[in-house]
Design a protein around this motif. Sequence first.
Motif, PDB file in Angstrom:
ATOM      1  N   ASP A  32       0.836  -1.192   0.000  1.00  0.00           N
ATOM      2  CA  ASP A  32       0.000   0.000   0.000  1.00  0.00           C
ATOM      3  C   ASP A  32       0.878   1.252   0.000  1.00  0.00           C
ATOM      4  OD1 ASP A  32      -1.803   2.023   0.386  1.00  0.00           O
ATOM      5  OD2 ASP A  32      -2.625   1.261   2.273  1.00  0.00           O
ATOM      6  N   PRO A  33       0.894   2.012  -1.095  1.00  0.00           N
ATOM      7  CA  PRO A  33       1.758   3.192  -1.150  1.00  0.00           C
ATOM      8  C   PRO A  33       1.223   4.365  -0.333  1.00  0.00           C
ATOM      9  CG  PRO A  33       0.436   3.068  -3.143  1.00  0.00           C
ATOM     10  CD  PRO A  33       0.127   1.821  -2.350  1.00  0.00           C
ATOM     11  N   THR A  34      -0.044   4.302   0.053  1.00  0.00           N
ATOM     12  CA  THR A  34      -0.633   5.396   0.833  1.00  0.00           C
ATOM     13  C   THR A  34      -0.264   5.306   2.301  1.00  0.00           C
ATOM     14  OG1 THR A  34      -2.700   4.254   1.434  1.00  0.00           O
ATOM     15  CG2 THR A  34      -2.609   5.329  -0.744  1.00  0.00           C
ATOM     16  N   GLN A  35       0.214   4.138   2.735  1.00  0.00           N
ATOM     17  CA  GLN A  35       0.579   3.890   4.134  1.00  0.00           C
ATOM     18  C   GLN A  35      -0.626   3.889   5.069  1.00  0.00           C
ATOM     19  OE1 GLN A  35       3.791   3.144   4.971  1.00  0.00           O
ATOM     20  NE2 GLN A  35       4.444   3.448   2.851  1.00  0.00           N
ATOM     21  N   ARG A  36      -1.840   3.863   4.497  1.00  0.00           N
ATOM     22  CA  ARG A  36      -3.035   3.860   5.342  1.00  0.00           C
ATOM     23  C   ARG A  36      -3.323   2.479   5.916  1.00  0.00           C
ATOM     24  NH1 ARG A  36      -5.306   7.676   1.254  1.00  0.00           N
ATOM     25  NH2 ARG A  36      -6.135   5.864   0.152  1.00  0.00           N
ATOM     26  N   THR A  37      -2.786   1.444   5.293  1.00  0.00           N
ATOM     27  CA  THR A  37      -2.967   0.081   5.779  1.00  0.00           C
ATOM     28  C   THR A  37      -1.603  -0.595   5.858  1.00  0.00           C
ATOM     29  OG1 THR A  37      -3.166  -1.026   3.612  1.00  0.00           O
ATOM     30  CG2 THR A  37      -5.156   0.025   4.503  1.00  0.00           C
ATOM     31  N   ASN A  38      -1.564  -1.778   6.461  1.00  0.00           N
ATOM     32  CA  ASN A  38      -0.306  -2.526   6.526  1.00  0.00           C
ATOM     33  C   ASN A  38      -0.197  -3.540   5.395  1.00  0.00           C
ATOM     34  OD1 ASN A  38      -2.036  -4.607   7.219  1.00  0.00           O
ATOM     35  ND2 ASN A  38      -1.268  -4.850   9.311  1.00  0.00           N
ATOM     36  N   CYS A  39      -1.070  -3.432   4.389  1.00  0.00           N
ATOM     37  CA  CYS A  39      -1.102  -4.388   3.284  1.00  0.00           C
ATOM     38  C   CYS A  39       0.214  -4.368   2.514  1.00  0.00           C
ATOM     39  CB  CYS A  39      -2.260  -4.051   2.335  1.00  0.00           C
ATOM     40  SG  CYS A  39      -2.410  -5.167   0.911  1.00  0.00           S
ATOM     41  N   GLY A  40       0.872  -5.512   2.479  1.00  0.00           N
ATOM     42  CA  GLY A  40       2.092  -5.667   1.710  1.00  0.00           C
ATOM     43  C   GLY A  40       3.360  -5.236   2.401  1.00  0.00           C
ATOM     44  N   HIS A  41       3.244  -4.628   3.547  1.00  0.00           N
ATOM     45  CA  HIS A  41       4.424  -4.154   4.261  1.00  0.00           C
ATOM     46  C   HIS A  41       4.991  -5.248   5.162  1.00  0.00           C
ATOM     47  CE1 HIS A  41       3.992  -0.020   2.887  1.00  0.00           C
ATOM     48  NE2 HIS A  41       2.688  -0.105   3.141  1.00  0.00           N
ATOM     49  N   GLU A  42       6.305  -5.245   5.319  1.00  0.00           N
ATOM     50  CA  GLU A  42       6.968  -6.285   6.099  1.00  0.00           C
ATOM     51  C   GLU A  42       6.480  -6.326   7.534  1.00  0.00           C
ATOM     52  OE1 GLU A  42      11.164  -6.199   5.895  1.00  0.00           O
ATOM     53  OE2 GLU A  42      11.260  -6.272   3.707  1.00  0.00           O
ATOM     54  N   SER A  43       6.124  -5.199   8.072  1.00  0.00           N
ATOM     55  CA  SER A  43       5.674  -5.129   9.466  1.00  0.00           C
ATOM     56  C   SER A  43       4.209  -5.524   9.612  1.00  0.00           C
ATOM     57  CB  SER A  43       5.866  -3.707  10.006  1.00  0.00           C
ATOM     58  OG  SER A  43       5.138  -2.770   9.215  1.00  0.00           O
ATOM     59  N   GLY A  44       3.532  -5.760   8.502  1.00  0.00           N
ATOM     60  CA  GLY A  44       2.115  -6.114   8.553  1.00  0.00           C
ATOM     61  C   GLY A  44       1.826  -7.386   7.777  1.00  0.00           C
ATOM     62  N   ASP A  45       0.814  -7.327   6.919  1.00  0.00           N
ATOM     63  CA  ASP A  45       0.447  -8.483   6.093  1.00  0.00           C
ATOM     64  C   ASP A  45       1.296  -8.452   4.829  1.00  0.00           C
ATOM     65  OD1 ASP A  45      -0.710 -10.539   4.734  1.00  0.00           O
ATOM     66  OD2 ASP A  45      -2.750  -9.728   4.738  1.00  0.00           O
ATOM     67  N   TYR A  46       2.480  -9.046   4.897  1.00  0.00           N
ATOM     68  CA  TYR A  46       3.457  -8.892   3.831  1.00  0.00           C
ATOM     69  C   TYR A  46       3.091  -9.637   2.549  1.00  0.00           C
ATOM     70  CZ  TYR A  46       5.223 -13.510   5.217  1.00  0.00           C
ATOM     71  OH  TYR A  46       5.332 -14.860   5.508  1.00  0.00           O
ATOM     72  N   LEU A  47       2.119 -10.551   2.615  1.00  0.00           N
ATOM     73  CA  LEU A  47       1.682 -11.262   1.412  1.00  0.00           C
ATOM     74  C   LEU A  47       0.460 -10.607   0.770  1.00  0.00           C
ATOM     75  CD1 LEU A  47       2.094 -14.990   2.523  1.00  0.00           C
ATOM     76  CD2 LEU A  47       3.584 -13.670   1.007  1.00  0.00           C
ATOM     77  N   CYS A  48      -0.030  -9.559   1.389  1.00  0.00           N
ATOM     78  CA  CYS A  48      -1.185  -8.838   0.858  1.00  0.00           C
ATOM     79  C   CYS A  48      -0.768  -8.014  -0.354  1.00  0.00           C
ATOM     80  CB  CYS A  48      -1.745  -7.933   1.958  1.00  0.00           C
ATOM     81  SG  CYS A  48      -3.074  -6.823   1.437  1.00  0.00           S
ATOM     82  N   ILE A  49      -1.626  -7.956  -1.360  1.00  0.00           N
ATOM     83  CA  ILE A  49      -1.418  -7.112  -2.535  1.00  0.00           C
ATOM     84  C   ILE A  49      -2.417  -5.960  -2.457  1.00  0.00           C
ATOM     85  CG2 ILE A  49      -1.548  -6.979  -5.045  1.00  0.00           C
ATOM     86  CD1 ILE A  49      -0.702  -9.877  -5.202  1.00  0.00           C
ATOM     87  N   SER A  50      -1.912  -4.738  -2.452  1.00  0.00           N
ATOM     88  CA  SER A  50      -2.763  -3.571  -2.244  1.00  0.00           C
ATOM     89  C   SER A  50      -3.432  -3.115  -3.542  1.00  0.00           C
ATOM     90  CB  SER A  50      -1.937  -2.416  -1.670  1.00  0.00           C
ATOM     91  OG  SER A  50      -2.702  -1.225  -1.621  1.00  0.00           O
ATOM     92  N   VAL A  51      -4.722  -2.819  -3.447  1.00  0.00           N
ATOM     93  CA  VAL A  51      -5.460  -2.305  -4.589  1.00  0.00           C
ATOM     94  C   VAL A  51      -5.059  -0.863  -4.894  1.00  0.00           C
ATOM     95  CG1 VAL A  51      -7.419  -1.410  -3.288  1.00  0.00           C
ATOM     96  CG2 VAL A  51      -7.773  -2.218  -5.632  1.00  0.00           C
ATOM     97  N   ASP A  52      -4.363  -0.197  -3.976  1.00  0.00           N
ATOM     98  CA  ASP A  52      -3.885   1.166  -4.211  1.00  0.00           C
ATOM     99  C   ASP A  52      -2.537   1.189  -4.918  1.00  0.00           C
ATOM    100  OD1 ASP A  52      -5.968   2.796  -3.158  1.00  0.00           O
ATOM    101  OD2 ASP A  52      -5.352   2.228  -1.140  1.00  0.00           O
ATOM    102  N   SER A  53      -1.921   0.033  -5.102  1.00  0.00           N
ATOM    103  CA  SER A  53      -0.623  -0.040  -5.762  1.00  0.00           C
ATOM    104  C   SER A  53      -0.778   0.011  -7.278  1.00  0.00           C
ATOM    105  CB  SER A  53       0.098  -1.333  -5.365  1.00  0.00           C
ATOM    106  OG  SER A  53       1.163  -1.612  -6.256  1.00  0.00           O
TER     107      SER A  53
END
Length: 337
Positions: A105-126
């Motif tokens: 998530d490039p907006t940083q509003r969620t932890n989607c895809g980030h190592e510190s969060g759900d790193y396997l998530c693919i963000s629809v904002d990407s």
Amino acid sequence: MTFHLPWACVIIGCIFVSLGRASNTPDVYPPLWKESPGQFSDYKVEDGKYIINIWHYLERLGTYKILLNKTAKYFEKFAPENEQNILWGLPVHHGWQYRTGRLADPTQRTNCGHESGDYLCISVDSWWADVNYYLSAMPFLAAVDSGIMGISSDNITFLPPSKDQTNFCYNVSSCYSSFPETMKKWNKFYQQVKSYSSSFEDLLKYLWAAHMSSLKVAHKKFGNRLKFYSKQEADFERSWALFVDYLAPPLFPTTLIRTAEFQKGLPTRMLVDGDKAPLVSDFTSFQNTVLLGLNFLHKVHKYTGKLSFIVWKTLMKFKVARKLFLEILDLILHCFN
């Protein structure tokens, strides 16, 4: 034009020199390739349908893996071990997107895809993830529709993202309804794959036609995503999209090794404010050269009003020109490897 076209060719050549010199990493497969699903039974089944969460990295990667497995027998005539399967370009590039954090998530509003969060998530904002959707969902569903996967077109459903659902399609029928021309081109590619009389160049021609059709639709839809990125990353995204346009006319072979070598010169992380090629300190000199070359190509293209691209496409219509271009690239890669 006598100035700009040669310079564009030089820059493209320099890019591949860099890629060739940076291609020593033995692991050519996408991250977590072994862990991803490899058959339909690895996915959930509801009401007789396979349910695929294509917004999960492993599940999207698994669609590519199944696609590679199901088409392997058609590429045996070109090389063993499925290495010459030209569909490899799709998952290998997707793996680079994941490895470099571009699916987060490039907006940083969620932890989607980030190592510190759900790193396997693919963000629809990407931007990268959304464009890649058109190079994962449609190739996969068109393959199902073509009969190459061995299951009914009604047996596959993709889960929608958390928002902007109307930007995507989720099964064979909805994709044909929303993007008929692109789906037809992918289907036509698979019909050529199934024809044992098709040459390698024939297959590349149909693949690139379908590939560019997917990108044309995606780029129109997701330009608004660029606002979520630094200026440097947004400029890179535009330059990268243009470079792919230039790769299509010479029918660049998107095989496993070539694609993996190709990507060794790409940025290893998201670009941030202050990154300026060729002076990005944590990039190799080759990656800096590639980034500089892509930026220069974009400026040339913009300055000439697309004339350089028109000339390039015209030149690449000749088989001898395509052959010469690819032979030069092979020579460069061989020398630097």
